[in-house]
Design an enzyme around this catalytic site. Sequence first.
Site, PDB file in Angstrom:
ATOM      1  N   ARG A 134      26.896  14.968  11.488  1.00  0.00           N
ATOM      2  CA  ARG A 134      26.973  15.843  12.658  1.00  0.00           C
ATOM      3  C   ARG A 134      27.864  17.052  12.391  1.00  0.00           C
ATOM      4  O   ARG A 134      28.710  17.052  11.499  1.00  0.00           O
ATOM      5  CB  ARG A 134      27.518  15.063  13.864  1.00  0.00           C
ATOM      6  CG  ARG A 134      26.591  13.991  14.385  1.00  0.00           C
ATOM      7  CD  ARG A 134      27.213  13.263  15.570  1.00  0.00           C
ATOM      8  NE  ARG A 134      28.415  12.523  15.178  1.00  0.00           N
ATOM      9  CZ  ARG A 134      29.656  12.906  15.427  1.00  0.00           C
ATOM     10  NH1 ARG A 134      29.894  14.055  16.064  1.00  0.00           N
ATOM     11  NH2 ARG A 134      30.684  12.167  15.047  1.00  0.00           N
TER      12      ARG A 134
ATOM     13  N   LYS B  33      22.865  11.834  19.440  1.00  0.00           N
ATOM     14  CA  LYS B  33      24.166  11.981  20.075  1.00  0.00           C
ATOM     15  C   LYS B  33      24.161  13.054  21.161  1.00  0.00           C
ATOM     16  O   LYS B  33      24.998  13.025  22.066  1.00  0.00           O
ATOM     17  CB  LYS B  33      25.229  12.302  19.023  1.00  0.00           C
ATOM     18  CG  LYS B  33      25.524  11.137  18.082  1.00  0.00           C
ATOM     19  CD  LYS B  33      25.917   9.857  18.833  1.00  0.00           C
ATOM     20  CE  LYS B  33      26.340   8.763  17.871  1.00  0.00           C
ATOM     21  NZ  LYS B  33      26.591   7.473  18.590  1.00  0.00           N
TER      22      LYS B  33
ATOM     23  N   HIS C 102      30.360   4.010  23.988  1.00  0.00           N
ATOM     24  CA  HIS C 102      29.992   4.080  22.572  1.00  0.00           C
ATOM     25  C   HIS C 102      30.294   2.722  21.967  1.00  0.00           C
ATOM     26  O   HIS C 102      31.363   2.489  21.413  1.00  0.00           O
ATOM     27  CB  HIS C 102      30.790   5.189  21.878  1.00  0.00           C
ATOM     28  CG  HIS C 102      30.354   5.442  20.473  1.00  0.00           C
ATOM     29  ND1 HIS C 102      31.224   5.805  19.471  1.00  0.00           N
ATOM     30  CD2 HIS C 102      29.130   5.386  19.883  1.00  0.00           C
ATOM     31  CE1 HIS C 102      30.566   5.974  18.342  1.00  0.00           C
ATOM     32  NE2 HIS C 102      29.302   5.712  18.566  1.00  0.00           N
TER      33      HIS C 102
ATOM     34  N   SER D 114      31.639   5.639  14.130  1.00  0.00           N
ATOM     35  CA  SER D 114      30.706   5.438  13.032  1.00  0.00           C
ATOM     36  C   SER D 114      31.434   4.879  11.815  1.00  0.00           C
ATOM     37  O   SER D 114      32.506   5.354  11.439  1.00  0.00           O
ATOM     38  CB  SER D 114      30.039   6.766  12.680  1.00  0.00           C
ATOM     39  OG  SER D 114      29.229   6.633  11.550  1.00  0.00           O
TER      40      SER D 114
ATOM     41  N   LYS E 184      30.044  -1.452  14.022  1.00  0.00           N
ATOM     42  CA  LYS E 184      29.369  -1.812  15.272  1.00  0.00           C
ATOM     43  C   LYS E 184      28.003  -2.442  15.018  1.00  0.00           C
ATOM     44  O   LYS E 184      27.664  -3.474  15.577  1.00  0.00           O
ATOM     45  CB  LYS E 184      29.197  -0.576  16.166  1.00  0.00           C
ATOM     46  CG  LYS E 184      30.455   0.013  16.720  1.00  0.00           C
ATOM     47  CD  LYS E 184      30.185   1.012  17.831  1.00  0.00           C
ATOM     48  CE  LYS E 184      29.127   2.042  17.500  1.00  0.00           C
ATOM     49  NZ  LYS E 184      29.471   2.853  16.316  1.00  0.00           N
ATOM     50  N   THR E 185      27.197  -1.773  14.183  1.00  0.00           N
ATOM     51  CA  THR E 185      25.848  -2.268  13.923  1.00  0.00           C
ATOM     52  C   THR E 185      25.885  -3.575  13.155  1.00  0.00           C
ATOM     53  O   THR E 185      25.223  -4.553  13.514  1.00  0.00           O
ATOM     54  CB  THR E 185      25.039  -1.216  13.149  1.00  0.00           C
ATOM     55  OG1 THR E 185      24.961  -0.011  13.917  1.00  0.00           O
ATOM     56  CG2 THR E 185      23.630  -1.713  12.875  1.00  0.00           C
TER      57      THR E 185
ATOM     58  N   ASP F  44      24.672   0.700  19.530  1.00  0.00           N
ATOM     59  CA  ASP F  44      25.501   1.909  19.540  1.00  0.00           C
ATOM     60  C   ASP F  44      25.842   2.478  20.914  1.00  0.00           C
ATOM     61  O   ASP F  44      26.943   2.982  21.095  1.00  0.00           O
ATOM     62  CB  ASP F  44      24.788   2.998  18.731  1.00  0.00           C
ATOM     63  CG  ASP F  44      25.703   4.143  18.350  1.00  0.00           C
ATOM     64  OD1 ASP F  44      26.879   3.891  18.015  1.00  0.00           O
ATOM     65  OD2 ASP F  44      25.249   5.297  18.376  1.00  0.00           O
TER      66      ASP F  44
ATOM     67  N   ARG G  99      21.600   6.534   5.857  1.00  0.00           N
ATOM     68  CA  ARG G  99      21.329   5.779   7.087  1.00  0.00           C
ATOM     69  C   ARG G  99      19.881   5.314   7.149  1.00  0.00           C
ATOM     70  O   ARG G  99      19.010   5.827   6.455  1.00  0.00           O
ATOM     71  CB  ARG G  99      21.631   6.639   8.320  1.00  0.00           C
ATOM     72  CG  ARG G  99      23.113   6.821   8.585  1.00  0.00           C
ATOM     73  CD  ARG G  99      23.370   7.489   9.919  1.00  0.00           C
ATOM     74  NE  ARG G  99      24.788   7.564  10.201  1.00  0.00           N
ATOM     75  CZ  ARG G  99      25.464   6.662  10.909  1.00  0.00           C
ATOM     76  NH1 ARG G  99      24.841   5.616  11.400  1.00  0.00           N
ATOM     77  NH2 ARG G  99      26.751   6.817  11.119  1.00  0.00           N
TER      78      ARG G  99
END
Length: 525
Positions: free
Chosen positions: A53, A195, A214, A232, A236-237, A251, A315
């Site tokens: 990003r 996002k 988030h 990130s 989390k994933t 997410d 990713r």
Amino acid sequence: MSEIRNSIKLENIGKIYRNLDIDTLIDHAVENEGAKISSSGALMIDTGIFTGRSPKDKYFVNADPSNKYISWGDINQPINKEVYDKLKTISNNQLNGKDLYVTDVFSGSSLESRKSIRIITEIAWQAHFVQNMFIVPTAKELEDFEPDFTLYNACKTTNPNFKDDNLHSEVFVAFNIEENEAVIGGTWYAGEIKKGIFSMMNYWLPLDGKMAMHCSANVGKDGDTALFFGLSGTGKTTLSTDPNRALIGDDEHGWDDNGVFNFEGGCYAKVINLDPSSEPEIFAAIKKGAILENVVANENGEVDYSDGSKTENTRVSYPINHIENIQPNSQAGHPKNIIFLSADAYGVLPPVSKLTKEQAMYYFLSGYTAKVAGTERGIKEPTATFSACFGEAFLPLHPTDYAKLLGEKIDQHNVNVYLVNTGWTGGAYGTGSRMTIKNTRACINGILDGNIEDSEFETTPIFNLSIPKTLKGVDTEVLNPRNTWENKEAYDEAAKNLASMYIENFKKYLTDDSDFDFTSAGPAL
């Protein structure tokens, strides 16, 4: 289709490909955009020079009434309507006359809270990404689909005169809330789409008294919901994808009076150093219908997941149904446990700590972690950062607005809160080592199955965190981080250094009219 044409604010449009099936989008991407197919059947694409990003290129139009709610600053930068109109013209000039992919989707699995979103792009694989990441309407729902918000992705163009407009660079991600639209230019990175809509959900929902988060989420067989907050790269994933628990989402979620619901219809996981033995569910999800970003593969399409030569931020996006054990309708009840994930680059924080309500508010607002290499432009190695609510980059409102909602819900539903360090142990980055997934998963399992409550706890100095002395499946020596350092004095100095950063960061919440003085729950020097 004529109604679609009339609703798109462009003067001249070629063919319109609306919600094409995935097979056709894959064919278009391979034939026209240089995409490849991996040996497992996933589409492989490159996002160009931007593999993360561009947060410094994100803007909101400063207009009434949204400017009464937006927290202006480095995160939410204001532009006037004239500059936005210029960016919109630049985007229109790029998209005019082109064949366009129009993808109509929902954000939010809750019928009471979802928003109708239209994404317009000239890139087939981006349309594929949108279908992976958001909730695809049924044919019946598409018949009378009316977008609440439209995003124009003109990634092939730039704003060469950005200095005249007092903007950061030729890249732009600009939102016009009053006109319910946004434009993107100069970056092909698909995460900007994802996002961007998340930012808008973070604007809309809290104004209705609903929590936007988030976080990833899953639910056990007994209906116990767990939330995993983190930036990130914090896990989390990986940690929410559990064969013994149904995945709600990886997410972005909302939390209303009925419980927790996913904003999305897919997952977006980092795959650098992906190991099928430690992350089998994610590895198995990389098949036809998934999109691999910026990976390196040989002539046979075999991916080398250890190769970060293009970016450390490699990713995969895939529909959530690529995971076998998912929660029907991506909704569940109120959480029993909340877990804050921090990748501590200094090796100071324990692998797991149980927080009081006051500590939960302090660490939520602090949002400490390390930005992982490649996640944003210019980040080459883990760098300590404080991101309010573990997602400040996506929060249009003031962080305390979200913290107040979270605190109310923790009280209302008697939720347990834990802090888990997925970062370094035995030393700082460069000296110590990353927490093993084995130990981190055992910490998570101890929280979710309740075994951690049977542990004897001790309190750490400086941070005053309550940590277990033993925990099933976790190497005992790592539970107290000071014990993992050869040089104990060096640990003490690192702890003081990190504590001082926490204290300095939290000062911004201690204004005269603030009711968020939770400093006593934080570290003390």
